[in-house]
Design a protein around this motif. Sequence first.
Motif, PDB file in Angstrom:
ATOM      1  N   GLY A  42       0.797  -1.226   0.000  1.00  0.00           N
ATOM      2  CA  GLY A  42       0.000   0.000   0.000  1.00  0.00           C
ATOM      3  C   GLY A  42       0.825   1.269   0.000  1.00  0.00           C
ATOM      4  N   LEU A  83      -2.115  -4.677   4.247  1.00  0.00           N
ATOM      5  CA  LEU A  83      -3.050  -4.064   3.306  1.00  0.00           C
ATOM      6  C   LEU A  83      -4.257  -4.965   3.071  1.00  0.00           C
ATOM      7  N   LYS A  86      -6.916  -4.406   5.663  1.00  0.00           N
ATOM      8  CA  LYS A  86      -7.682  -3.173   5.466  1.00  0.00           C
ATOM      9  C   LYS A  86      -8.729  -3.344   4.369  1.00  0.00           C
ATOM     10  N   VAL A  87      -8.344  -3.998   3.282  1.00  0.00           N
ATOM     11  CA  VAL A  87      -9.255  -4.168   2.145  1.00  0.00           C
ATOM     12  C   VAL A  87     -10.400  -5.121   2.494  1.00  0.00           C
ATOM     13  N   LYS A 115     -13.589  -3.831   3.935  1.00  0.00           N
ATOM     14  CA  LYS A 115     -14.489  -3.095   3.048  1.00  0.00           C
ATOM     15  C   LYS A 115     -15.076  -4.010   1.977  1.00  0.00           C
ATOM     16  N   THR A 130     -10.550  -0.344  -4.427  1.00  0.00           N
ATOM     17  CA  THR A 130     -10.405  -0.290  -2.965  1.00  0.00           C
ATOM     18  C   THR A 130      -8.927  -0.281  -2.567  1.00  0.00           C
ATOM     19  N   GLU A 177      -6.956   2.754  -0.499  1.00  0.00           N
ATOM     20  CA  GLU A 177      -6.183   2.525   0.718  1.00  0.00           C
ATOM     21  C   GLU A 177      -4.722   2.954   0.554  1.00  0.00           C
ATOM     22  N   SER A 178      -4.285   3.071  -0.700  1.00  0.00           N
ATOM     23  CA  SER A 178      -2.886   3.418  -0.958  1.00  0.00           C
ATOM     24  C   SER A 178      -2.675   4.907  -1.186  1.00  0.00           C
TER      25      SER A 178
END
Length: 352
Positions: free
Chosen positions: A45, A142, A145-146, A149, A174, A178-179
């Motif tokens: 990310g 990462l 986090k993804v 969602k 997505t 996030e990145s």
Amino acid sequence: MAGNVPNFALTPADAIVGPIDWSTYLGGSIAKHAPKPLMEDKFGGETKDLTLFLRLFKMRGREFGWFNLDRAITVGDIRQDPTDPQNLDVWDYIDNYGTITSEEIRAHVEQYMFANNDDSRRAQQDDRLAFDCLRNSLAAGLMNKVLLKESDWTVANPADPSTKKTSAILFLRTIIEESSIQTNATTSAIRTRLSELDKYIVQIDSDISKFNEYVELNVAALTARGETTTDLLVNLWKAYKNCGDKTFASYMKREHEDYQMKNEDVEPRALMNTALNMFKLMKESGEWKKPTESDREIIALRAQIEDLKKKSRGQDRGGNGGRRDTRRPTNNRKPEAMKSAPQDVNMGPEPL
């Protein structure tokens, strides 16, 4: 008699018309290689690595047909108007990710994700392969986090909303979110970086190869957001003339003067190639950042001045390593009378 002429295709995956038969050798090979990670080091990310990640994904997509304008439906080419079958205009998502909304992606995906014709089935297979490729390319941090969602990258069946499928491009969107923060502030920050190239080239010790890559990444990020820059050429000239190598800086200054005298346009990429070629030639010949005659004279003069300072400090401090002797002086010499034994002294008659 001539045999059957096979359909021309640039890759084996493109040669397959309609759905992929996984039971064949070619189908099994596609299933094995398409989902492999894009990089040996998985993407975590980092904004600086995002452009490379996206380019590698597009290269993988071209190899396996996820970006293919010759097909009726492809995963990475977003239909500009999915409701109009006659409108075949598409957006390449990688090149325009900053301007395509999630609603537009979702409308594109819904056209093939739950349909039963051959073109749609093939798109569903490609979508799954692309999704697995992205999933396998993410670092754990990462990925966590993804995964939180999930609703952002899944599509519900209009006939049965409880049935959902993953979408590779929504998943990629997505990942991008996030990145990097997709706001006007991000665009402003990119423009600021491009306007301060003369400062950046000093920070990286005038490495022209690294500098050009930095410029390319920022321009690509700006383009993906539907923005352009009109002063890139000015900023490039300014930066190259601020290079730490005097010979290179003088060369670019002369090039700039020639450019100003001529009534010809110079593309930023052409200027960058000129600078890079000069940099490589100087590196190979050992001339890069080689001290000039005046530089050597200055270095020798500084060395002489430093020697004089050292000598001056030594004379001021004297011996004893430059330390002052603060001890009280002593006299170890004895008086002459103390060097012999005491003698009897006549003090006069003894008292009565």
